[in-house]
Design a protein around this motif. Structure first.
Motif, mmCIF file in Angstrom:
data_model
loop_
_atom_site.group_PDB
_atom_site.id
_atom_site.type_symbol
_atom_site.label_atom_id
_atom_site.label_comp_id
_atom_site.label_asym_id
_atom_site.label_seq_id
_atom_site.Cartn_x
_atom_site.Cartn_y
_atom_site.Cartn_z
ATOM 1 N N CYS A 1 0.826 -1.210 0.000
ATOM 2 C CA CYS A 1 0.000 0.000 0.000
ATOM 3 C C CYS A 1 0.861 1.261 0.000
ATOM 4 N N LEU A 2 2.113 1.151 0.446
ATOM 5 C CA LEU A 2 3.013 2.310 0.411
ATOM 6 C C LEU A 2 3.503 2.611 -0.997
ATOM 7 N N ALA A 3 3.365 1.672 -1.902
ATOM 8 C CA ALA A 3 3.844 1.870 -3.270
ATOM 9 C C ALA A 3 2.881 2.682 -4.124
ATOM 10 N N ALA A 4 1.624 2.786 -3.736
ATOM 11 C CA ALA A 4 0.617 3.424 -4.590
ATOM 12 C C ALA A 4 0.885 4.910 -4.814
ATOM 13 N N PRO B 1 3.641 6.954 -4.473
ATOM 14 C CA PRO B 1 4.774 7.319 -5.315
ATOM 15 C C PRO B 1 4.617 6.850 -6.764
ATOM 16 N N THR B 2 3.952 5.717 -6.958
ATOM 17 C CA THR B 2 3.748 5.220 -8.319
ATOM 18 C C THR B 2 2.858 6.171 -9.102
ATOM 19 N N PHE B 3 1.754 6.608 -8.486
ATOM 20 C CA PHE B 3 0.863 7.537 -9.176
ATOM 21 C C PHE B 3 1.528 8.894 -9.401
ATOM 22 N N ALA B 4 2.354 9.342 -8.452
ATOM 23 C CA ALA B 4 3.067 10.605 -8.636
ATOM 24 C C ALA B 4 4.044 10.500 -9.811
ATOM 25 N N ALA C 1 2.093 10.617 -12.998
ATOM 26 C CA ALA C 1 1.691 11.984 -13.305
ATOM 27 C C ALA C 1 2.830 12.743 -13.965
ATOM 28 N N LEU C 2 4.029 12.589 -13.410
ATOM 29 C CA LEU C 2 5.193 13.265 -13.975
ATOM 30 C C LEU C 2 5.484 12.785 -15.389
ATOM 31 N N LEU C 3 5.479 11.467 -15.577
ATOM 32 C CA LEU C 3 5.771 10.924 -16.906
ATOM 33 C C LEU C 3 4.714 11.303 -17.938
ATOM 34 N N SER C 4 3.450 11.259 -17.542
ATOM 35 C CA SER C 4 2.405 11.624 -18.504
ATOM 36 C C SER C 4 2.454 13.110 -18.827
ATOM 37 N N LEU D 1 -3.149 21.207 -14.554
ATOM 38 C CA LEU D 1 -4.183 20.477 -13.831
ATOM 39 C C LEU D 1 -5.303 19.969 -14.725
ATOM 40 N N THR D 2 -4.980 19.522 -15.898
ATOM 41 C CA THR D 2 -5.994 18.947 -16.773
ATOM 42 C C THR D 2 -5.507 17.595 -17.271
ATOM 43 N N GLY D 3 -6.445 16.764 -17.625
ATOM 44 C CA GLY D 3 -6.121 15.485 -18.247
ATOM 45 C C GLY D 3 -5.563 14.453 -17.294
ATOM 46 N N MET D 4 -4.773 13.559 -17.859
ATOM 47 C CA MET D 4 -4.236 12.416 -17.115
ATOM 48 C C MET D 4 -3.293 12.812 -15.984
ATOM 49 N N PRO D 5 -2.408 13.803 -16.161
ATOM 50 C CA PRO D 5 -1.548 14.170 -15.019
ATOM 51 C C PRO D 5 -2.347 14.574 -13.790
ATOM 52 N N ALA D 6 -3.438 15.310 -13.990
ATOM 53 C CA ALA D 6 -4.272 15.715 -12.856
ATOM 54 C C ALA D 6 -4.917 14.511 -12.197
ATOM 55 N N MET D 7 -5.382 13.573 -13.007
ATOM 56 C CA MET D 7 -5.988 12.367 -12.458
ATOM 57 C C MET D 7 -4.972 11.586 -11.623
ATOM 58 N N TYR D 8 -3.752 11.435 -12.132
ATOM 59 C CA TYR D 8 -2.719 10.714 -11.391
ATOM 60 C C TYR D 8 -2.335 11.444 -10.108
ATOM 61 N N LEU D 9 -2.291 12.773 -10.141
ATOM 62 C CA LEU D 9 -1.985 13.522 -8.923
ATOM 63 C C LEU D 9 -3.081 13.344 -7.875
ATOM 64 N N LEU D 10 -4.327 13.344 -8.323
ATOM 65 C CA LEU D 10 -5.426 13.113 -7.389
ATOM 66 C C LEU D 10 -5.361 11.703 -6.802
ATOM 67 N N MET D 11 -5.063 10.730 -7.635
ATOM 68 C CA MET D 11 -4.949 9.355 -7.145
ATOM 69 C C MET D 11 -3.796 9.241 -6.152
ATOM 70 N N SER D 12 -2.706 9.935 -6.423
ATOM 71 C CA SER D 12 -1.572 9.934 -5.504
ATOM 72 C C SER D 12 -1.973 10.551 -4.164
ATOM 73 N N ALA D 13 -2.716 11.643 -4.212
ATOM 74 C CA ALA D 13 -3.162 12.299 -2.971
ATOM 75 C C ALA D 13 -4.098 11.395 -2.175
#
Length: 85
Positions: free
Chosen positions: A24-27, A29-32, A35-38, A60-72
Motif C-alpha cells: 500500500c506504500l507503493a501506490a 509514489p507510483t501515481f506521482a 503523473a510526472l511521466l504523462s 491540472l488537466t487530463g491524465m496528469p491531474a488524475m494521477y496527482l489526485l490518485m496519488s493524494a
C-alpha cells in the motif's frame, strides 16, 4: 466467526498482511511518477479528464491531474508511517 476467518491466533496471516502493508506504500509514489511521466510526454491533451477550466491551467488537466489526485488519495499509509515516528 472462526479463528481462521478472524485472523486471531494465526501466524499464517502475518506474512500476507506484512506484504500488503508494504504494497500500500507503493501506490502514492507510483501515481506521482505516472503523473510526472504523462506530463512530460504531453498526455494532458490526449484525454481531458477534467473540464477545460480557465482556473486549472495546463498543469491540472487530463491524465496528469488524475494521477496527482490518485496519488493524494493514496497518501494515508504514508501519513500513518510518518505519524508513528
Amino acid at each position: 466467526m472462526s479463528d481462521i476467518h478472524s485472523g486471531i491466533g494465526s501466524a499464517e496471516n502475518a506474512a500476507p498482511r506484512g506484504i500488503a502493508d508494504w504494497l500500500c506504500l507503493a501506490a502514492a509514489p507510483t501515481f506521482a511518477l505516472m503523473a510526472l511521466l504523462s506530463r512530460l510526454q504531453g498526455g494532458d491533451t490526449a484525454m481531458p479528464c477534467m473540464g477545460a477550466s480557465p482556473l486549472a491551467g495546463p498543469i491540472l488537466t487530463g491524465m496528469p491531474a488524475m494521477y496527482l489526485l490518485m496519488s493524494a488519495f493514496h497518501l494515508a499509509p504514508w501519513l500513518r508511517v510518518i505519524s508513528r515516528r
